[in-house]
Design an enzyme around this catalytic site. Structure first.
Site, PDB file in Angstrom:
ATOM      1  N   GLY A  87      45.423 -15.958 -10.417  1.00  0.00           N
ATOM      2  CA  GLY A  87      44.510 -16.793  -9.649  1.00  0.00           C
ATOM      3  C   GLY A  87      44.255 -18.101 -10.353  1.00  0.00           C
ATOM      4  O   GLY A  87      45.142 -18.620 -11.044  1.00  0.00           O
ATOM      5  N   ILE A 113      42.790  -8.650  -6.238  1.00  0.00           N
ATOM      6  CA  ILE A 113      42.234  -7.838  -5.142  1.00  0.00           C
ATOM      7  C   ILE A 113      41.137  -8.602  -4.406  1.00  0.00           C
ATOM      8  O   ILE A 113      40.723  -8.199  -3.327  1.00  0.00           O
ATOM      9  CB  ILE A 113      41.660  -6.486  -5.641  1.00  0.00           C
ATOM     10  N   ASP A 114      40.664  -9.725  -5.002  1.00  0.00           N
ATOM     11  CA  ASP A 114      39.494 -10.412  -4.445  1.00  0.00           C
ATOM     12  C   ASP A 114      39.800 -11.225  -3.179  1.00  0.00           C
ATOM     13  O   ASP A 114      38.882 -11.590  -2.442  1.00  0.00           O
ATOM     14  CB  ASP A 114      38.876 -11.352  -5.495  1.00  0.00           C
ATOM     15  N   GLY A 157      35.174  -7.844  -5.781  1.00  0.00           N
ATOM     16  CA  GLY A 157      35.509  -9.055  -5.023  1.00  0.00           C
ATOM     17  C   GLY A 157      35.028 -10.321  -5.715  1.00  0.00           C
ATOM     18  O   GLY A 157      35.190 -11.414  -5.204  1.00  0.00           O
ATOM     19  N   ARG A 158      34.380 -10.137  -6.860  1.00  0.00           N
ATOM     20  CA  ARG A 158      33.789 -11.273  -7.595  1.00  0.00           C
ATOM     21  C   ARG A 158      32.859 -12.044  -6.653  1.00  0.00           C
ATOM     22  O   ARG A 158      31.982 -11.409  -6.084  1.00  0.00           O
ATOM     23  CB  ARG A 158      34.892 -12.167  -8.156  1.00  0.00           C
ATOM     24  N   ARG A 198      17.295   5.960  17.174  1.00  0.00           N
ATOM     25  CA  ARG A 198      18.201   6.236  18.301  1.00  0.00           C
ATOM     26  C   ARG A 198      18.960   7.542  18.095  1.00  0.00           C
ATOM     27  O   ARG A 198      19.755   7.964  18.937  1.00  0.00           O
ATOM     28  CB  ARG A 198      19.231   5.119  18.432  1.00  0.00           C
ATOM     29  N   LYS A 200      20.803   8.263  15.027  1.00  0.00           N
ATOM     30  CA  LYS A 200      21.859   8.210  13.998  1.00  0.00           C
ATOM     31  C   LYS A 200      21.466   9.077  12.827  1.00  0.00           C
ATOM     32  O   LYS A 200      20.306   9.055  12.391  1.00  0.00           O
ATOM     33  CB  LYS A 200      22.034   6.767  13.499  1.00  0.00           C
ATOM     34  N   HIS A 236      36.549   0.288 -10.888  1.00  0.00           N
ATOM     35  CA  HIS A 236      37.949  -0.045 -11.149  1.00  0.00           C
ATOM     36  C   HIS A 236      38.959   0.811 -10.403  1.00  0.00           C
ATOM     37  O   HIS A 236      40.155   0.509 -10.428  1.00  0.00           O
ATOM     38  CB  HIS A 236      38.221  -0.013 -12.660  1.00  0.00           C
TER      39      HIS A 236
HETATM   40  O1  F6P Z   1      38.954 -10.493 -10.127  1.00  0.00           O
HETATM   41  C1  F6P Z   1      39.352  -9.181  -9.941  1.00  0.00           C
HETATM   42  C2  F6P Z   1      38.277  -8.227 -10.325  1.00  0.00           C
HETATM   43  O2  F6P Z   1      38.721  -6.918 -10.073  1.00  0.00           O
HETATM   44  C3  F6P Z   1      36.914  -8.441  -9.670  1.00  0.00           C
HETATM   45  O3  F6P Z   1      36.874  -7.939  -8.362  1.00  0.00           O
HETATM   46  C4  F6P Z   1      36.017  -7.735 -10.648  1.00  0.00           C
HETATM   47  O4  F6P Z   1      34.712  -8.227 -10.607  1.00  0.00           O
HETATM   48  C5  F6P Z   1      36.658  -8.041 -11.953  1.00  0.00           C
HETATM   49  O5  F6P Z   1      38.009  -8.317 -11.706  1.00  0.00           O
HETATM   50  C6  F6P Z   1      36.563  -6.922 -12.963  1.00  0.00           C
HETATM   51  O6  F6P Z   1      37.063  -7.405 -14.145  1.00  0.00           O
HETATM   52  P1  F6P Z   1      37.161  -6.523 -15.476  1.00  0.00           P
HETATM   53  O7  F6P Z   1      38.222  -5.503 -15.204  1.00  0.00           O
HETATM   54  O8  F6P Z   1      37.554  -7.511 -16.509  1.00  0.00           O
HETATM   55  O9  F6P Z   1      35.822  -5.918 -15.629  1.00  0.00           O
END
Ligand code: F6P
Length: 307
Positions: A87, A113-114, A157-158, A198, A200, A236
């Protein structure tokens, strides 16, 4: 990422170009951890998560004197083109290399993945992470429904809400909380409460880590409503596993395209996919806009579907 490396290696060799693999990213470039790759070097890798070349953070690569060493390691092997997968940080390093040593062409492939890289609708890894989240939440839903609980799922997703948005839509979450949209927890609590009234039995709240933690979300929600809330931080697990079909195809197309651009003499460009077409965006343009476009239309749809 393995599928992208494989595509670069195979397409380059197909075009009679010698290929070297740099282990551990820029750190390996500095340490001269570079090895010639052959067709067989990437055999049996397309189905594996992560990258067989490994990855490492290398903050010192921001320094010009440090970069000189990396550039020297490329030049001494006669390397004329560098493909980086990653990135912002990876692209900036590549841009500096082509500025400081114009005879080395650089191409960036979006891998995270973000899904937060400008110049591409999708990044490599996003779809696989999305599928992992869906699989996990489908399992969590069994407990949510049999125990009548509200589950708050925190996803990665940062600063980007794409994983939360796409996953939320895919699992039929009641609410999606993303950094791109201002959210009033009181409104969310009211929505969950109305659902309970309702009939749920359970609710799923998908929260992006860039907005707030799952714990904070639960604390805030339970200030307004009396629900049996549980938090699940997927962590992770979202970053690993065998890549999805969509990711393998995307990575292969982007890797192949990176080699095409090198053959055309292009440099300082990030490849991407837009409306299913391969695209090229100069690094400068990618850096100029700091925000990956959020899909507000799909976000609105998720609200309409989860009344
Ligand atoms: O940027 C990818 C990412 O997986 C983010 O979604 C997450 O916040 C970060 O990296 C985690 O990073 P690390 O593995 O260094 O904790």
């Amino acid at each position: 990422m393995n599928a992208a490396v494989r595509a670069v290696v195979r397409k380059a060799i197909y075009n009679n170009i010698e290929v070297y693999g740099v282990y551990q990213g820029y750190q390996g470039l500095l340490n001269d951890d570079i090895e010639k790759l052959e067709l067989g070097s990437v055999g049996d890798t397309i189905q594996r998560g992560g990258t067989f070349l490994y990855s490492a953070r290398c903050p010192e690569f921001k320094e010009v004197e440090v970069r000189k060493k990396g550039i020297e390691n490329l030049r001494k092997r006669g390397i004329e083109g560098l493909v980086v997968i990653g990135g912002d940080g990876s692209y900036r390093g590549a841009q500096r290399i082509s500025e400081e040593c114009p005879e080395i062409q650089t191409i960036g492939i979006p891998g995270t993945i973000d899904n937060d890289i400008n110049g591409s609708d999708f990044t490599i890894g996003f779809d696989t992470a999305l599928n992992t989240i869906i699989e996990c939440v489908d399992k969590i839903r069994d407990t949510a429904s049999s125990h009548a609980r509200t589950f708050i799922i925190e996803v990665m997703g940062r600063d980007c809400g794409d994983l939360a948005l796409w996953a939320g839509l895919s699992v039929g979450a009641e609410t999606i909380i993303v950094p791109e949209v201002e959210t009033d927890i009181k409104d969310i609590a009211e929505k969950i409460d109305n659902g309970i009234k309702r009939g749920k039995k359970h609710s799923i709240v998908m929260v992006a880590e860039g907005c707030m933690s799952g714990e904070v979300c639960a604390e805030e929600l339970t200030k307004y409503i009396n629900v049996d809330a549980r938090v699940s931080v997927l962590g992770h697990i979202q970053r690993g596993g065998s890549p999805s079909g969509a990711d393998r195809v995307l990575a292969s197309r982007l890797g192949g395209h990176a080699v095409d651009l090198l053959l055309d003499g292009k440099s300082a460009i990030g490849v991407g996919i837009r409306n299913n077409e391969l695209t090229d965006t100069p690094f400068d343009e990618i850096f100029r806009s700091h925000e990956h476009e959020f899909d507000f239309e799909t976000y609105a749809l998720t609200n309409e579907l989860s009344i």
